[in-house]
Design a protein around this motif. Structure first.
Motif, PDB file in Angstrom:
ATOM      1  N   PRO A 261      57.524  35.506  40.399  1.00  0.00           N
ATOM      2  CA  PRO A 261      56.639  35.548  39.806  1.00  0.00           C
ATOM      3  C   PRO A 261      56.537  33.320  39.628  1.00  0.00           C
ATOM      4  O   PRO A 261      58.052  32.900  38.901  1.00  0.00           O
ATOM      5  CB  PRO A 261      56.643  36.181  38.081  1.00  0.00           C
ATOM      6  CG  PRO A 261      57.585  37.073  38.314  1.00  0.00           C
ATOM      7  CD  PRO A 261      58.094  37.024  39.712  1.00  0.00           C
ATOM      8  N   GLY A 262      55.758  33.003  39.926  1.00  0.00           N
ATOM      9  CA  GLY A 262      55.551  31.411  39.526  1.00  0.00           C
ATOM     10  C   GLY A 262      56.327  30.506  40.747  1.00  0.00           C
ATOM     11  O   GLY A 262      56.399  29.877  40.850  1.00  0.00           O
ATOM     12  N   ALA A 263      57.009  31.431  41.669  1.00  0.00           N
ATOM     13  CA  ALA A 263      57.179  30.742  42.756  1.00  0.00           C
ATOM     14  C   ALA A 263      56.641  31.146  44.140  1.00  0.00           C
ATOM     15  O   ALA A 263      55.975  29.737  44.864  1.00  0.00           O
ATOM     16  CB  ALA A 263      58.951  31.291  43.247  1.00  0.00           C
ATOM     17  N   ALA A 264      56.357  32.707  44.065  1.00  0.00           N
ATOM     18  CA  ALA A 264      55.847  33.090  45.372  1.00  0.00           C
ATOM     19  C   ALA A 264      54.336  32.725  45.156  1.00  0.00           C
ATOM     20  O   ALA A 264      53.710  32.709  43.673  1.00  0.00           O
ATOM     21  CB  ALA A 264      55.680  34.339  45.794  1.00  0.00           C
ATOM     22  N   LYS A 265      53.902  32.191  46.061  1.00  0.00           N
ATOM     23  CA  LYS A 265      52.398  31.200  46.276  1.00  0.00           C
ATOM     24  C   LYS A 265      51.409  32.941  46.599  1.00  0.00           C
ATOM     25  O   LYS A 265      50.152  32.692  47.095  1.00  0.00           O
ATOM     26  CB  LYS A 265      51.349  30.075  46.400  1.00  0.00           C
ATOM     27  CG  LYS A 265      52.653  29.240  45.997  1.00  0.00           C
ATOM     28  CD  LYS A 265      52.552  27.657  46.903  1.00  0.00           C
ATOM     29  CE  LYS A 265      53.485  26.737  46.066  1.00  0.00           C
ATOM     30  NZ  LYS A 265      52.992  25.306  46.927  1.00  0.00           N
ATOM     31  N   LEU A 272      54.861  40.913  43.277  1.00  0.00           N
ATOM     32  CA  LEU A 272      54.969  42.428  42.612  1.00  0.00           C
ATOM     33  C   LEU A 272      56.382  43.013  43.021  1.00  0.00           C
ATOM     34  O   LEU A 272      57.358  43.711  42.788  1.00  0.00           O
ATOM     35  CB  LEU A 272      54.135  42.821  41.224  1.00  0.00           C
ATOM     36  CG  LEU A 272      54.523  44.544  40.747  1.00  0.00           C
ATOM     37  CD1 LEU A 272      55.905  44.213  39.787  1.00  0.00           C
ATOM     38  CD2 LEU A 272      53.944  45.258  40.827  1.00  0.00           C
ATOM     39  N   THR A 273      55.774  43.905  44.147  1.00  0.00           N
ATOM     40  CA  THR A 273      56.485  44.805  44.956  1.00  0.00           C
ATOM     41  C   THR A 273      58.517  44.046  45.136  1.00  0.00           C
ATOM     42  O   THR A 273      59.507  45.418  45.752  1.00  0.00           O
ATOM     43  CB  THR A 273      55.658  45.023  45.419  1.00  0.00           C
ATOM     44  OG1 THR A 273      55.690  44.208  46.800  1.00  0.00           O
ATOM     45  CG2 THR A 273      54.713  45.973  45.084  1.00  0.00           C
ATOM     46  N   ALA A 301      53.728  42.468  36.140  1.00  0.00           N
ATOM     47  CA  ALA A 301      53.107  43.453  36.363  1.00  0.00           C
ATOM     48  C   ALA A 301      51.359  44.211  35.910  1.00  0.00           C
ATOM     49  O   ALA A 301      50.643  44.403  35.393  1.00  0.00           O
ATOM     50  CB  ALA A 301      54.218  44.633  36.174  1.00  0.00           C
ATOM     51  N   ARG A 302      51.993  43.772  34.584  1.00  0.00           N
ATOM     52  CA  ARG A 302      50.987  44.115  32.261  1.00  0.00           C
ATOM     53  C   ARG A 302      49.676  43.630  33.137  1.00  0.00           C
ATOM     54  O   ARG A 302      48.418  43.952  32.902  1.00  0.00           O
ATOM     55  CB  ARG A 302      51.625  44.193  31.689  1.00  0.00           C
ATOM     56  CG  ARG A 302      51.231  44.395  30.759  1.00  0.00           C
ATOM     57  CD  ARG A 302      51.366  44.320  29.521  1.00  0.00           C
ATOM     58  NE  ARG A 302      52.161  43.340  29.207  1.00  0.00           N
ATOM     59  CZ  ARG A 302      52.251  42.938  28.048  1.00  0.00           C
ATOM     60  NH1 ARG A 302      52.922  43.509  26.621  1.00  0.00           N
ATOM     61  NH2 ARG A 302      53.004  41.505  27.846  1.00  0.00           N
ATOM     62  N   ARG A 303      50.025  41.615  33.900  1.00  0.00           N
ATOM     63  CA  ARG A 303      48.790  41.029  33.398  1.00  0.00           C
ATOM     64  C   ARG A 303      47.596  41.365  35.004  1.00  0.00           C
ATOM     65  O   ARG A 303      46.626  41.746  34.932  1.00  0.00           O
ATOM     66  CB  ARG A 303      49.309  39.731  33.665  1.00  0.00           C
ATOM     67  CG  ARG A 303      48.233  38.859  33.196  1.00  0.00           C
ATOM     68  CD  ARG A 303      48.408  37.442  32.782  1.00  0.00           C
ATOM     69  NE  ARG A 303      50.704  36.699  34.417  1.00  0.00           N
ATOM     70  CZ  ARG A 303      51.003  37.046  34.118  1.00  0.00           C
ATOM     71  NH1 ARG A 303      51.773  36.688  33.369  1.00  0.00           N
ATOM     72  NH2 ARG A 303      51.887  35.954  35.322  1.00  0.00           N
ATOM     73  N   PHE A 304      48.376  41.976  35.961  1.00  0.00           N
ATOM     74  CA  PHE A 304      47.951  41.000  37.645  1.00  0.00           C
ATOM     75  C   PHE A 304      47.423  43.384  37.741  1.00  0.00           C
ATOM     76  O   PHE A 304      46.781  43.367  38.510  1.00  0.00           O
ATOM     77  CB  PHE A 304      48.377  40.952  38.420  1.00  0.00           C
ATOM     78  CG  PHE A 304      48.878  39.713  37.865  1.00  0.00           C
ATOM     79  CD1 PHE A 304      47.201  38.889  38.691  1.00  0.00           C
ATOM     80  CD2 PHE A 304      49.748  39.002  37.789  1.00  0.00           C
ATOM     81  CE1 PHE A 304      47.302  37.597  39.078  1.00  0.00           C
ATOM     82  CE2 PHE A 304      49.798  37.399  37.389  1.00  0.00           C
ATOM     83  CZ  PHE A 304      48.122  36.710  38.186  1.00  0.00           C
ATOM     84  N   PHE A 305      48.596  44.101  37.019  1.00  0.00           N
ATOM     85  CA  PHE A 305      48.238  45.685  37.540  1.00  0.00           C
ATOM     86  C   PHE A 305      47.854  46.553  36.047  1.00  0.00           C
ATOM     87  O   PHE A 305      48.840  47.471  36.336  1.00  0.00           O
ATOM     88  CB  PHE A 305      49.452  45.710  38.153  1.00  0.00           C
ATOM     89  CG  PHE A 305      49.250  45.361  39.837  1.00  0.00           C
ATOM     90  CD1 PHE A 305      48.198  45.609  40.519  1.00  0.00           C
ATOM     91  CD2 PHE A 305      50.159  44.583  40.095  1.00  0.00           C
ATOM     92  CE1 PHE A 305      48.080  45.203  41.989  1.00  0.00           C
ATOM     93  CE2 PHE A 305      50.075  43.530  41.375  1.00  0.00           C
ATOM     94  CZ  PHE A 305      48.961  44.158  41.997  1.00  0.00           C
ATOM     95  N   PRO A 306      46.833  46.417  35.229  1.00  0.00           N
ATOM     96  CA  PRO A 306      47.302  46.771  33.935  1.00  0.00           C
ATOM     97  C   PRO A 306      46.915  48.210  33.778  1.00  0.00           C
ATOM     98  O   PRO A 306      46.757  49.457  33.038  1.00  0.00           O
ATOM     99  CB  PRO A 306      45.937  46.048  33.036  1.00  0.00           C
ATOM    100  CG  PRO A 306      44.973  45.780  34.229  1.00  0.00           C
ATOM    101  CD  PRO A 306      46.333  45.522  35.850  1.00  0.00           C
ATOM    102  N   GLU A 307      46.121  48.586  34.436  1.00  0.00           N
ATOM    103  CA  GLU A 307      45.898  50.420  35.067  1.00  0.00           C
ATOM    104  C   GLU A 307      46.352  50.503  36.417  1.00  0.00           C
ATOM    105  O   GLU A 307      46.266  49.860  37.799  1.00  0.00           O
ATOM    106  CB  GLU A 307      44.110  49.858  35.571  1.00  0.00           C
ATOM    107  CG  GLU A 307      43.650  49.922  34.057  1.00  0.00           C
ATOM    108  CD  GLU A 307      44.034  50.720  33.231  1.00  0.00           C
ATOM    109  OE1 GLU A 307      44.382  51.900  32.829  1.00  0.00           O
ATOM    110  OE2 GLU A 307      43.551  49.875  32.183  1.00  0.00           O
ATOM    111  N   HIS A 316      56.286  50.173  41.470  1.00  0.00           N
ATOM    112  CA  HIS A 316      57.082  48.814  41.378  1.00  0.00           C
ATOM    113  C   HIS A 316      57.010  48.131  39.764  1.00  0.00           C
ATOM    114  O   HIS A 316      57.383  48.007  39.563  1.00  0.00           O
ATOM    115  CB  HIS A 316      57.458  47.822  42.329  1.00  0.00           C
ATOM    116  CG  HIS A 316      57.565  48.375  43.614  1.00  0.00           C
ATOM    117  ND1 HIS A 316      56.674  48.674  44.546  1.00  0.00           N
ATOM    118  CD2 HIS A 316      58.977  48.121  44.378  1.00  0.00           C
ATOM    119  CE1 HIS A 316      57.268  49.180  46.271  1.00  0.00           C
ATOM    120  NE2 HIS A 316      58.571  48.433  45.808  1.00  0.00           N
ATOM    121  N   ALA A 317      55.297  48.233  39.759  1.00  0.00           N
ATOM    122  CA  ALA A 317      55.329  48.228  38.348  1.00  0.00           C
ATOM    123  C   ALA A 317      56.203  49.244  37.452  1.00  0.00           C
ATOM    124  O   ALA A 317      56.642  48.805  36.661  1.00  0.00           O
ATOM    125  CB  ALA A 317      54.585  48.099  37.902  1.00  0.00           C
ATOM    126  N   ALA A 318      56.050  50.381  37.152  1.00  0.00           N
ATOM    127  CA  ALA A 318      56.569  51.273  37.126  1.00  0.00           C
ATOM    128  C   ALA A 318      58.520  50.938  36.832  1.00  0.00           C
ATOM    129  O   ALA A 318      59.337  50.871  35.748  1.00  0.00           O
ATOM    130  CB  ALA A 318      56.596  52.430  37.509  1.00  0.00           C
TER     131      ALA A 318
END
Length: 426
Positions: A261-265, A272-273, A301-307, A316-318
């Motif tokens: 995060p913050g590096a990849a575009k 995330l994964t 993960a919480r910001r982009f995949f909240p559900e 991967h979020a888990a």
């Protein structure tokens, strides 16, 4: 009626607009930066070019600009009434995708390419491990992908894009030598085909060619635009090669410049994964990972995949939530997991929780429920090695060294000769 570079009759007002469209298609199929601008130029020259709007929608989607992408596909649908069958159906395939109906989209794509096999922009929807077949959540999806590209390949002749798609299908079904030959042929025709460079890395990984793979990819990435869709994921491959050669400095450099995060575009799912996978595989190999890295990724993960709903992302979020100690978010995934492989995400999420607590017995109980059908979760074999290595590590923690080695030898022999697991050497 004018024809595009793949020979498809296309309702477009000018050759200039079609030329920009063809440039965009080449860039898009090669996973290179610039396709969005080319498609925008195409519709600037002909605002009534329906397929130009479709292509723009697809390119915007792959750069994470969903509101603009949906507006573009809606415009294409508005323009579709006077088009021929091929073009109307082309638009419908994407409309189904954008309306959240992947199963219907997949079925229509497979019917469409039977009649119009060289409609490449539609055909690519079911190609690749991240396509509609790859994320079907079904057993046998690797064989289905091979059957799909095998049927299309004869229609494309010496086309670099289709060669690279079929080469991946061969690679993911264990036909490494044949995959490598075809991949090299694709790269000889278009050396800047990022898909081929990506899949070549997979073939080299499957063949255990760590030094050669790392050397090739490092050189190839030098001239690859960091705004292109595969830059982050190829950086993950570079980080993985470095980890396998115990080069921690290079590994962290790749992560911090192109993966995390913050590096990849690239797309959030890749950020995330890829980040979760490389961080945990580093830990398994005995590399110390700062808690702040897991906390940052958990927040991402919480910001982009909240559900829940995208099973590969949820898996991967888990992991990120478990390693960061964010029990509430982890529980939300294990309690609500849905999507194409939600039934597998739930026990994996519980396994991550147990691993974070060093409750190896519970972790094993949860993991054995999924190890027979991990392909349903999506991703490549290289990506699913996260679970293969995790499972072996849990067995090692329980003192079942022989069983851990047997598992790797029978399931992933490429990893068995020198398992990247610190527990094997402790």
């Amino acid at each position: 009626m004018l024809r595009d570079n793949y020979g498809n009759e296309t309702s477009v007002a000018s050759q200039a607009a079609l030329d920009q469209y063809d440039i965009g298609i080449r860039l898009f199929l090669g996973a290179n930066f610039g396709a969005t601008a080319a498609f925008q130029s195409s519709i600037d020259l002909d605002s009534g070019f329906a397929l130009g709007h479709v292509a723009l929608a697809r390119a915007l989607m792959m750069s994470g600009q969903m509101p603009q992408a949906k507006a573009a596909i809606n415009r294409a649908q508005d323009l579709s009434l006077k088009l021929n069958t091929r073009q109307r159906q082309h638009i419908e395939c994407f409309a189904l995708l954008f309306s959240g109906q992947p199963h219907k989209a997949r079925a229509l794509v497979k019917r469409h390419v039977q009649d119009y096999p060289r409609d490449a922009l539609v055909a690519q929807l079911c190609s690749n491990v991240f396509g509609l077949i790859g994320f079907s959540g079904e057993v046998g999806r690797e064989a289905e992908l091979l059957a799909y590209t095998s049927a299309l390949l004869p229609h494309y002749g010496d086309d670099w894009w289709m060669m690279s798609m079929h080469a991946l299908s061969l690679c993911e079904t264990g036909q490494i030598a044949a995959s490598s030959i075809l991949m090299d042929k694709s790269l000889a025709l278009n050396a800047r085909n990022a898909n081929a460079a990506h899949f070549k890395s997979h073939a080299q990984y499957e063949a255990g060619e760590t030094a050669a793979g790392r050397s090739y990819l490092t050189s190839w990435l030098t001239d690859y635009d960091d705004r292109a869709v595969l830059h982050g994921h190829l950086s993950w491959h570079a980080a993985l090669w470095a980890l396998h050669e115990s080069d921690e400095i290079a590994m962290w450099s790749a992560i911090d410049s192109g993966v995390g995060p913050g590096a990849a575009k690239g797309l959030p799912i890749n950020v995330l994964t890829d980040t979760a996978a490389i961080l945990y595989r580093a830990e398994l190999a005995g590399v110390s990972v700062a808690p702040e890295r897991w906390a940052e990724l958990s927040d991402y993960a919480r910001r982009f995949f909240p559900e829940t709903g995208q099973s590969f992302a949820d898996l991967h979020a888990a992991l990120a939530h478990a390693m960061a100690g964010n029990g509430d978010h982890l529980a939300h995934i294990s309690d609500t997991a849905k999507g194409f492989a939600g039934d597998l995400v739930r026990p994996v999420a519980c396994a991550w929780r147990a691993i974070a607590r060093q409750d190896w017995g519970t972790a094993l109980t949860e993991l054995v429920q999924v190890m027979g059908s991990t392909e349903r979760l999506g991703g490549s074999r290289a990506q699913r090695d996260l679970l293969e290595l995790t499972y072996a590590n849990v067995l090692l923690k329980l003192g079942q060294t022989a069983e851990a080695l047997r598992s790797l030898t029978t399931r992933r022999p490429v990893l068995a000769h020198a398992p990247p697991l610190a527990a094997f050497h402790s």
